[in-house]
Design a protein around this motif. Structure first.
Motif, PDB file in Angstrom:
ATOM      1  N   HIS A 351      52.271  78.410  41.206  1.00  0.00           N
ATOM      2  CA  HIS A 351      50.637  78.673  40.573  1.00  0.00           C
ATOM      3  C   HIS A 351      50.597  79.880  40.419  1.00  0.00           C
ATOM      4  CE1 HIS A 351      49.779  79.877  44.426  1.00  0.00           C
ATOM      5  NE2 HIS A 351      49.757  78.813  44.936  1.00  0.00           N
ATOM      6  N   TYR A 352      49.551  80.221  39.157  1.00  0.00           N
ATOM      7  CA  TYR A 352      49.451  81.482  38.961  1.00  0.00           C
ATOM      8  C   TYR A 352      48.801  82.361  40.037  1.00  0.00           C
ATOM      9  CZ  TYR A 352      50.723  81.389  33.958  1.00  0.00           C
ATOM     10  OH  TYR A 352      51.352  81.268  32.846  1.00  0.00           O
ATOM     11  N   GLY A 353      48.490  81.837  40.983  1.00  0.00           N
ATOM     12  CA  GLY A 353      47.902  82.829  42.251  1.00  0.00           C
ATOM     13  C   GLY A 353      49.163  83.542  42.768  1.00  0.00           C
ATOM     14  N   MET A 354      50.096  82.794  42.621  1.00  0.00           N
ATOM     15  CA  MET A 354      51.492  83.198  43.078  1.00  0.00           C
ATOM     16  C   MET A 354      52.143  84.512  42.130  1.00  0.00           C
ATOM     17  SD  MET A 354      55.195  81.502  43.974  1.00  0.00           S
ATOM     18  CE  MET A 354      56.802  82.493  44.258  1.00  0.00           C
ATOM     19  N   VAL A 355      51.734  84.210  40.837  1.00  0.00           N
ATOM     20  CA  VAL A 355      52.254  85.133  39.912  1.00  0.00           C
ATOM     21  C   VAL A 355      51.551  86.394  40.153  1.00  0.00           C
ATOM     22  CG1 VAL A 355      51.944  85.721  37.289  1.00  0.00           C
ATOM     23  CG2 VAL A 355      52.987  83.240  38.102  1.00  0.00           C
ATOM     24  N   GLN A 388      52.267  88.395  34.495  1.00  0.00           N
ATOM     25  CA  GLN A 388      51.986  88.289  33.111  1.00  0.00           C
ATOM     26  C   GLN A 388      50.751  86.954  33.363  1.00  0.00           C
ATOM     27  OE1 GLN A 388      55.330  87.043  30.804  1.00  0.00           O
ATOM     28  NE2 GLN A 388      54.343  87.895  28.848  1.00  0.00           N
ATOM     29  N   LEU A 389      49.510  87.006  33.105  1.00  0.00           N
ATOM     30  CA  LEU A 389      48.580  85.989  33.094  1.00  0.00           C
ATOM     31  C   LEU A 389      47.951  85.702  31.797  1.00  0.00           C
ATOM     32  CD1 LEU A 389      46.613  87.479  36.253  1.00  0.00           C
ATOM     33  CD2 LEU A 389      48.408  85.700  36.287  1.00  0.00           C
ATOM     34  N   PRO A 390      47.688  84.252  31.349  1.00  0.00           N
ATOM     35  CA  PRO A 390      47.165  83.983  30.108  1.00  0.00           C
ATOM     36  C   PRO A 390      45.494  84.274  30.201  1.00  0.00           C
ATOM     37  CG  PRO A 390      47.696  82.028  31.743  1.00  0.00           C
ATOM     38  CD  PRO A 390      48.283  83.384  32.204  1.00  0.00           C
ATOM     39  N   GLU A 391      45.000  84.352  29.305  1.00  0.00           N
ATOM     40  CA  GLU A 391      43.641  84.522  29.002  1.00  0.00           C
ATOM     41  C   GLU A 391      42.892  83.416  28.625  1.00  0.00           C
ATOM     42  OE1 GLU A 391      42.679  88.105  26.543  1.00  0.00           O
ATOM     43  OE2 GLU A 391      43.727  89.474  28.221  1.00  0.00           O
ATOM     44  N   LEU A 400      39.907  79.952  30.357  1.00  0.00           N
ATOM     45  CA  LEU A 400      40.384  79.290  31.689  1.00  0.00           C
ATOM     46  C   LEU A 400      39.513  79.717  32.875  1.00  0.00           C
ATOM     47  CD1 LEU A 400      44.218  80.147  31.212  1.00  0.00           C
ATOM     48  CD2 LEU A 400      43.211  78.049  30.779  1.00  0.00           C
ATOM     49  N   ILE A 401      39.382  78.848  33.680  1.00  0.00           N
ATOM     50  CA  ILE A 401      38.801  79.308  34.967  1.00  0.00           C
ATOM     51  C   ILE A 401      39.656  79.210  36.077  1.00  0.00           C
ATOM     52  CG2 ILE A 401      36.558  78.416  34.172  1.00  0.00           C
ATOM     53  CD1 ILE A 401      37.144  76.010  36.087  1.00  0.00           C
ATOM     54  N   TRP A 402      39.365  79.968  37.084  1.00  0.00           N
ATOM     55  CA  TRP A 402      40.251  80.035  38.412  1.00  0.00           C
ATOM     56  C   TRP A 402      39.773  78.905  39.262  1.00  0.00           C
ATOM     57  CZ3 TRP A 402      44.654  82.094  39.500  1.00  0.00           C
ATOM     58  CH2 TRP A 402      45.197  83.457  38.804  1.00  0.00           C
ATOM     59  N   ARG A 408      42.884  77.019  35.259  1.00  0.00           N
ATOM     60  CA  ARG A 408      42.545  75.475  34.705  1.00  0.00           C
ATOM     61  C   ARG A 408      41.758  75.407  33.414  1.00  0.00           C
ATOM     62  NH1 ARG A 408      42.231  70.553  36.959  1.00  0.00           N
ATOM     63  NH2 ARG A 408      42.716  71.348  39.029  1.00  0.00           N
ATOM     64  N   CYS A 409      42.162  74.551  32.615  1.00  0.00           N
ATOM     65  CA  CYS A 409      41.546  74.449  31.368  1.00  0.00           C
ATOM     66  C   CYS A 409      40.662  73.213  31.397  1.00  0.00           C
ATOM     67  CB  CYS A 409      42.598  74.240  30.077  1.00  0.00           C
ATOM     68  SG  CYS A 409      41.714  73.481  28.481  1.00  0.00           S
ATOM     69  N   ILE A 410      39.094  73.620  31.098  1.00  0.00           N
ATOM     70  CA  ILE A 410      38.355  72.551  31.508  1.00  0.00           C
ATOM     71  C   ILE A 410      37.882  71.591  30.025  1.00  0.00           C
ATOM     72  CG2 ILE A 410      37.371  73.510  33.672  1.00  0.00           C
ATOM     73  CD1 ILE A 410      35.052  74.623  31.823  1.00  0.00           C
ATOM     74  N   ASP A 411      38.402  72.051  28.765  1.00  0.00           N
ATOM     75  CA  ASP A 411      38.032  71.345  27.886  1.00  0.00           C
ATOM     76  C   ASP A 411      38.866  70.085  27.490  1.00  0.00           C
ATOM     77  OD1 ASP A 411      37.074  70.573  25.423  1.00  0.00           O
ATOM     78  OD2 ASP A 411      37.899  72.172  24.453  1.00  0.00           O
ATOM     79  N   ASN A 412      38.893  69.143  28.736  1.00  0.00           N
ATOM     80  CA  ASN A 412      39.705  68.040  28.656  1.00  0.00           C
ATOM     81  C   ASN A 412      39.484  67.046  27.541  1.00  0.00           C
ATOM     82  OD1 ASN A 412      37.121  67.237  30.116  1.00  0.00           O
ATOM     83  ND2 ASN A 412      38.138  65.265  30.281  1.00  0.00           N
ATOM     84  N   MET A 413      38.411  67.060  26.837  1.00  0.00           N
ATOM     85  CA  MET A 413      38.233  66.119  25.772  1.00  0.00           C
ATOM     86  C   MET A 413      38.835  66.541  24.488  1.00  0.00           C
ATOM     87  SD  MET A 413      36.378  63.923  27.042  1.00  0.00           S
ATOM     88  CE  MET A 413      35.605  62.785  25.724  1.00  0.00           C
TER      89      MET A 413
END
Length: 654
Positions: A351-355, A388-391, A400-402, A408-413
């Motif tokens: 996961h990005y926490g590890m990155v 290297q983290l995406p914005e 994105l939110i942590w 996580r991307c919350i725009d699922n629609m």
């Protein structure tokens, strides 16, 4: 080598296999590592797995057992852990004769390639033992070599192949030809393997056969044996080795865990036969029955296989990929490195926490290994770099939110990746439709198609307008029609909607308690009352069901041909002759497996139990029943019936 050899092609032909999605040239390129398995679509990957399995079990292996497990099979597990291919016992390549029911089910064995996996298995046993009052610290474990031979079952009269785990073929002819039981054993000792001694193979057979598995297959063929096979049987170079006669180690978990490497090492070289692991199991029969089995393996047993190969690789970049659930997963692009026969170019970071915490970025150096269920696995970060983290979401560019360690991307629609992956998940889980892979789904999305229901409503002409060929368009419509008319399980249909925590296993469990038409009105208390569903899971299930209800209704009304899961005692206003009775089945049944008899009992309103308790109403006995259950049932005044008496009783009831 760009072609399979003559023996391999003949074996595939006898098995009724035909290349469809990929060619034999492509299969060979894949096993050489020239085509990364992660670049294959699911259909091609399963076809490659099928070829590798058939050739391995037929004695003409294409890849090693290790490469099969950790390159091909692990890739499918990573993508689709509930894929039907993973839920069944790998079949033999050719039915040698008419199949017959096996005296007992012969399942595959769960595998572990690291001690941590064995510890997790032991922890599951601890919880199961606590649940039925078995003292875990004093529980006996058994460790035995895992023979690399041809699996069979000897009931004393006939010898059966394992087949698909439920039905095999009669190969008693090998005993008639003089095959002996290893260690001077007698007939009728149950499951075992037909094997050839390692020393005998090296001295007499290695110049003719590529490997011992290739030779083992020749021992059971229907035609007359060739002289080499007949001589191996005569000299006891080839034998049937029952599992109960294997050398073993026995002890409690504390002793096993503290001396694990020593126990494994001592057993690994104990026999003059090829082995490919060490089988660990518990000996308590009550606990075995309580833990039961999946469709693929017994839960009370695991096979440990050694895995030591590692590689150090340099990271070129970390690429974000948005999943069906909205999680953005990091994938490390690495310098091409060959590991266990495969060319590795990409590896999933947890996961990005590890990155962020470990410093995974361009220029970092990581150590990979083939362990666990993910291929390959990052063991450690040896040289750190700027992470290297995406914005933003790589699919829809949303913020994105942590979420704990995850981005996580919350725009699922509106997120293309989430929508297309959800559509793909539906068709993959359904498993009865072709032509709707990632490329087709992406094209549909680009033309404004955003839901599975919309796909089902399109005509062939509409598909053509979106760039699909005339014939392809007609085929897509035909495939959609087939997916509705071909019978599938209702739990599989439900699982296709991808509700969180509701994979095929949980869907089947839910529908065994409540019919499909009732599940959308269930409360969290209803769900939490089901064994295996905790309150937190129940909340997620109820919320997820409400979210899919509109789409479910649309698709359900299209008229899918669903096979209903038997619901224990639920049918309203219907007399069920065994309503509320707790019935325990024990021993080897002759008219069907215990699982099949339990399923039939549920249809009659009974509640099958795994162990005899004071609440048990009937104990149904098959063959080879131990005295413990019988004595316990007699002492408690429980009604005891043999299999024939029970079947006669329910025939009269119906």
């Amino acid at each position: 080598m760009n072609q399979l050899n003559r023996e391999q092609l003949q074996l595939l032909e006898k098995a009724g296999f035909a290349f469809q999605k990929i060619t034999q040239e492509q299969v060979l390129a894949i096993v050489r590592g020239e085509v990364p398995v992660e670049d294959l679509d699911d259909t091609s990957l399963v076809e490659c797995l099928t070829v590798a399995n058939l050739l391995y079990r037929g004695g003409f292996p294409l890849v090693s057992d290790y490469v099969y497990d950790f390159i091909f099979l692990a890739e499918l597990k990573k993508r689709r852990p509930d894929h039907p291919f993973l839920q069944k016992v790998e079949p033999e390549p050719v039915a040698l004769a008419k199949t017959v029911p096996l005296p007992v089910r012969m399942l595959s064995t769960e595998k572990a390639y690291e001690f941590k996996s064995v510890q997790r298995w032991a922890e599951r046993i601890r919880k199961a033992a606590d649940g039925i009052g078995v003292d875990f610290p004093s529980l006996l474990f058994r460790a035995t070599p895992k023979l690399d031979g041809f699996a069979a079952y000897d009931d004393g009269e006939r010898l059966y192949t394992r087949g698909d785990g439920r039905r095999g073929t009669d190969i008693s002819r090998v005993f008639a030809r003089g095959l002996q039981v290893a260690e001077g054993g007698k007939r009728g000792l149950g499951p075992g393997e037909i094997v050839v001694r390692r020393s005998y193979f090296q001295k007499h057979l290695a110049r003719v056969y590529d490997n011992s598995r290739n030779f083992q297959a020749s021992l059971i063929r229907e035609k007359d044996l060739d002289p080499l096979a007949a001589e191996a049987i005569r000299q006891k170079g080839a034998v049937f080795f029952p599992f109960v006669l294997l050398p073993d180690w026995r002890g409690v978990w504390r002793e096993l865990s503290e001396n694990f490497e020593t126990v494994i090492g001592d057993l690994w070289n104990r026999l003059d036969f090829d082995i490919d692991g060490i089988v660990l199991e518990i000996l308590d029969e009550r606990l075995k029955e309580s833990m039961g089995a999946t469709r693929h393996h017994h839960r009370w047993q695991i096979a440990y296989k050694k895995n030591t190969e590692t590689a150090r690789v340099k990271v070129i970049a970390v690429t974000p990929q948005t999943s069906r659930s909205g999680r953005v997963n990091p994938v490390a692009e690495v310098e091409p490195t060959r590991l266990s026969g495969a060319l590795i170019r990409r590896v999933t970071v947890h996961h990005y926490g590890m990155v962020r915490e470990k410093g995974v970025g361009p220029g970092s150096v990581i150590e990979l290994s083939r362990s666990g269920e993910v291929i390959p696995k990052i063991e450690k970060v040896l040289v750190t770099a700027e992470p290297q983290l995406p914005e933003s979401c790589p699919s829809c560019n949303s913020n994105l939110i942590w979420d704990s360690d995850y981005l996580r991307c919350i725009d699922n629609m509106n997120c293309p990746a989430q929508i297309t992956h959800s559509i793909g998940h539906f068709f993959k889980t359904l498993g009865n439709i072709d032509g709707f892979g990632p490329a087709s789904i992406n094209r549909l999305y680009q033309h404004g198609v955003r839901s599975v229901y919309s796909i089902y409503t399109l005509s062939a002409g509409e598909y053509e307008k979106m760039g699909f060929g005339p014939r392809q368009s007609e085929n897509m419509v035909a495939q959609l029609q087939r997916s509705r008319t071909e019978k599938i399980e209702d739990w599989r249909f439900l699982a296709a909607f991808g509700v969180y925590r509701m994979g095929p296993g949980n869907c089947e469990k839910l529908l065994s308690m409540f019919p499909l038409e009732k599940i959308f009105s269930l409360t969290r208390e209803d769900v939490a009352s089901i064994k295996g569903f905790k309150e937190k899971t129940a909340d997620a299930v109820v919320e997820g069901m409400q979210a899919i209800f509109p789409l479910f209704t649309q698709l359900y009304e299209l008229g899918f041909n669903l096979a209903k899961t038997p619901v224990a005692g639920y049918e309203e206003n219907k007399f069920l002759p065994l309503q509320g009775k707790i019935i325990v089945f024990t021993g080897a049944m002759q008219q069907g497996s215990r699982q099949e008899m339990e399923k039939q009992a549920k249809l009659l309103g009974a509640k099958p139990g795994k162990s005899v308790t004071g609440k048990t109403d009937i104990l149904v006995t098959g063959q080879r029943v131990g005295p413990a259950k019988l004595n316990k049932a007699k002492d408690a005044g429980i009604k005891i019936m043999n299999e024939q008496e029970y079947l006669e009783m329910i025939r009269n009831m119906e």
